[in-house]
Design an enzyme around this catalytic site. Structure first.
Site, mmCIF file in Angstrom:
data_model
loop_
_atom_site.group_PDB
_atom_site.id
_atom_site.type_symbol
_atom_site.label_atom_id
_atom_site.label_comp_id
_atom_site.label_asym_id
_atom_site.label_seq_id
_atom_site.Cartn_x
_atom_site.Cartn_y
_atom_site.Cartn_z
ATOM 1 C CE LYS A 1 -2.029 -1.038 3.937
ATOM 2 N NZ LYS A 1 -1.301 -2.275 4.298
ATOM 3 N NE ARG B 1 -4.872 -1.304 9.728
ATOM 4 C CZ ARG B 1 -3.744 -0.814 9.222
ATOM 5 N NH1 ARG B 1 -3.689 0.437 8.811
ATOM 6 N NH2 ARG B 1 -2.697 -1.569 9.135
ATOM 7 N NE ARG C 1 7.770 -2.259 6.488
ATOM 8 C CZ ARG C 1 6.437 -2.190 6.545
ATOM 9 N NH1 ARG C 1 5.769 -1.564 5.595
ATOM 10 N NH2 ARG C 1 5.794 -2.742 7.545
ATOM 11 N NE ARG D 1 5.874 -0.355 10.326
ATOM 12 C CZ ARG D 1 4.773 -0.354 9.587
ATOM 13 N NH1 ARG D 1 4.753 0.278 8.428
ATOM 14 N NH2 ARG D 1 3.684 -0.963 9.992
ATOM 15 N NE ARG E 1 1.968 -4.886 11.397
ATOM 16 C CZ ARG E 1 3.024 -4.744 10.583
ATOM 17 N NH1 ARG E 1 4.160 -5.363 10.853
ATOM 18 N NH2 ARG E 1 2.934 -3.993 9.531
HETATM 19 P P1 AP5 Z 1 4.867 -1.523 1.991
HETATM 20 O O1 AP5 Z 1 4.496 -0.791 0.752
HETATM 21 O O2 AP5 Z 1 5.582 -0.779 3.051
HETATM 22 O O3 AP5 Z 1 3.586 -2.295 2.558
HETATM 23 P P2 AP5 Z 1 2.275 -1.743 3.292
HETATM 24 O O4 AP5 Z 1 1.100 -2.388 2.641
HETATM 25 O O5 AP5 Z 1 2.284 -0.258 3.362
HETATM 26 O O6 AP5 Z 1 2.474 -2.436 4.698
HETATM 27 P P3 AP5 Z 1 2.400 -1.830 6.183
HETATM 28 O O7 AP5 Z 1 3.164 -2.797 7.055
HETATM 29 O O8 AP5 Z 1 2.817 -0.399 6.204
HETATM 30 O O9 AP5 Z 1 0.897 -1.954 6.470
HETATM 31 P P4 AP5 Z 1 0.199 -1.964 7.828
HETATM 32 O O10 AP5 Z 1 -1.162 -1.883 7.356
HETATM 33 O O11 AP5 Z 1 0.459 -3.052 8.763
HETATM 34 O O12 AP5 Z 1 0.904 -0.765 8.631
HETATM 35 P P5 AP5 Z 1 0.453 0.726 8.920
HETATM 36 O O13 AP5 Z 1 1.658 1.541 9.002
HETATM 37 O O14 AP5 Z 1 -0.655 1.108 8.010
HETATM 38 O O15 AP5 Z 1 5.766 -2.791 1.532
HETATM 39 C C1 AP5 Z 1 6.323 -3.661 2.508
HETATM 40 C C2 AP5 Z 1 7.727 -4.114 2.038
HETATM 41 O O16 AP5 Z 1 7.595 -4.860 0.830
HETATM 42 C C3 AP5 Z 1 8.686 -2.960 1.716
HETATM 43 O O17 AP5 Z 1 9.962 -3.336 2.130
HETATM 44 C C4 AP5 Z 1 8.631 -2.828 0.180
HETATM 45 O O18 AP5 Z 1 9.870 -2.391 -0.353
HETATM 46 C C5 AP5 Z 1 8.323 -4.259 -0.252
HETATM 47 N N1 AP5 Z 1 7.432 -4.320 -1.416
HETATM 48 C C6 AP5 Z 1 6.335 -3.562 -1.662
HETATM 49 N N2 AP5 Z 1 5.744 -3.932 -2.814
HETATM 50 C C7 AP5 Z 1 6.473 -4.961 -3.303
HETATM 51 C C8 AP5 Z 1 6.371 -5.787 -4.486
HETATM 52 N N3 AP5 Z 1 5.374 -5.618 -5.377
HETATM 53 N N4 AP5 Z 1 7.293 -6.752 -4.678
HETATM 54 C C9 AP5 Z 1 8.314 -6.927 -3.769
HETATM 55 N N5 AP5 Z 1 8.471 -6.175 -2.646
HETATM 56 C C10 AP5 Z 1 7.559 -5.202 -2.410
HETATM 57 O O19 AP5 Z 1 -0.185 0.567 10.386
HETATM 58 C C11 AP5 Z 1 0.637 0.306 11.512
HETATM 59 C C12 AP5 Z 1 -0.210 0.210 12.768
HETATM 60 O O20 AP5 Z 1 -0.902 1.455 12.980
HETATM 61 C C13 AP5 Z 1 -1.320 -0.842 12.771
HETATM 62 O O21 AP5 Z 1 -0.842 -2.116 13.156
HETATM 63 C C14 AP5 Z 1 -2.283 -0.255 13.814
HETATM 64 O O22 AP5 Z 1 -1.805 -0.467 15.122
HETATM 65 C C15 AP5 Z 1 -2.193 1.242 13.537
HETATM 66 N N6 AP5 Z 1 -3.210 1.722 12.556
HETATM 67 C C16 AP5 Z 1 -2.961 2.303 11.349
HETATM 68 N N7 AP5 Z 1 -4.110 2.616 10.728
HETATM 69 C C17 AP5 Z 1 -5.116 2.226 11.560
HETATM 70 C C18 AP5 Z 1 -6.536 2.270 11.473
HETATM 71 N N8 AP5 Z 1 -7.161 2.778 10.386
HETATM 72 N N9 AP5 Z 1 -7.242 1.764 12.508
HETATM 73 C C19 AP5 Z 1 -6.644 1.264 13.592
HETATM 74 N N10 AP5 Z 1 -5.304 1.184 13.754
HETATM 75 C C20 AP5 Z 1 -4.539 1.672 12.737
HETATM 76 MG MG MG Z 2 2.454 1.154 4.948
#
Ligand code: AP5
Ligand code: MG
Length: 218
Positions: free
Chosen positions: A14, A91, A127, A161, A172
């Site tokens: 994402k 979410r 990552r 992270r 997660r």
């Molecule tokens: P990346 O693009 O970073 O993946 P992502 O989908 O953004 O994954 P996240 O871990 O950021 O998602 P998340 O939903 O758990 O975390 P968030 O920060 O939103 O890619 C990942 C890796 O893969 C990278 O190294 C990249 O280089 C590689 N990659 C990407 N695409 C690729 C491809 N096509 N091929 C190969 N490699 C690839 O949330 C964190 C925390 O915040 C949650 O756990 C929760 O506690 C809280 N939170 C956030 N939003 C909410 C909400 N709306 N409600 C409640 N709690 C929330």
């Molecule tokens: Mg992300």
């Protein structure tokens, strides 16, 4: 204000794709994960409330998240962005309903990044983030050596992270399938869901995403 949301499990790409879309299509990218991590580092009231949830890989309660997004969206003035990309929100069903409950924040399109669990785990545990410039890399799939960050920040600030440990990453993914996956049915039944194969290369996923976004704008 046109609202597009990126739906997908942790590690589905994402954030990687949202940054590219923001650059090429002029979207305002809002990542709730990034907003929360900033709030935690600045020890703001929201950060203090959210920290234990991020540290344990659980979702921050809906009432906090809904208020955070409402305040952010209503705070845009002069100019109000034409296109907003929400990465990581909604979410839960309550969050999706909160967006749709007001005409100006109703979601026009939800894009789902479909990736299998074994690939997600490899992506999460490999990552790395530069704590100086914010760039994101992967030890295998997106090496940092070829980047502008390598020249400017010299690899001295690469961090992992805390929620990307194998144990928390697995947790997660479970939280995603229990609490967020029901949103696929929510948007599909309303004719607003587009799915893409997120397991392809970053460039291939970007090309698929651009086709979806292009057809939504026609
Ligand atoms: P990346 O693009 O970073 O993946 P992502 O989908 O953004 O994954 P996240 O871990 O950021 O998602 P998340 O939903 O758990 O975390 P968030 O920060 O939103 O890619 C990942 C890796 O893969 C990278 O190294 C990249 O280089 C590689 N990659 C990407 N695409 C690729 C491809 N096509 N091929 C190969 N490699 C690839 O949330 C964190 C925390 O915040 C949650 O756990 C929760 O506690 C809280 N939170 C956030 N939003 C909410 C909400 N709306 N409600 C409640 N709690 C929330
Ligand atoms: Mg992300």
């Amino acid at each position: 204000m046109k609202i597009t949301v990126f739906l997908g499990a942790p590690g589905s790409g994402k954030g990687t794709q949202a940054k590219r879309l923001a650059e090429s299509f002029g979207y305002r990218h809002l990542s709730t994960g990034d907003m929360l991590r900033l709030a935690i580092s600045q020890k703001t009231p929201i950060g203090l409330k959210a920290k234990s949830y991020l540290d344990s890989g659980n979702l921050v309660p809906d009432f906090i998240m809904i208020e955070l997004i409402r305040n952010t969206l209503s705070g845009f003035v002069d100019p109000v962005p034409k296109r907003i990309l929400l990465d990581g929100f909604p979410r839960t069903l309550a969050q999706a309903e909160a967006l749709d409950s007001q005409a100006e924040t109703a979601v026009s399109l939800a894009v789902f990044f479909n990736v299998s669990e074994d690939i997600l785990l490899k992506r999460l545990t490999g990552r790395r983030i530069c704590s100086k410039c914010g760039a994101s890399f992967h030890t295998i799939f997106m090496p940092f050596q070829a980047s502008a960050c390598a020249q400017h920040c010299k690899g001295e600030h690469l961090t992992q992270r805390t929620d990307d440990s194998e144990e928390l990453a697995k947790h997660r993914l479970k939280v995603f399938s229990e609490q967020t996956a029901p949103l696929l049915e929510y948007y599909e039944s309303r004719g607003r869901l587009a799915r893409l194969d997120g397991s392809r290369s970053i460039g291939q996923v970007q090309a698929d995403m651009v086709k979806i976004i292009d057809s939504d704008q026609k």
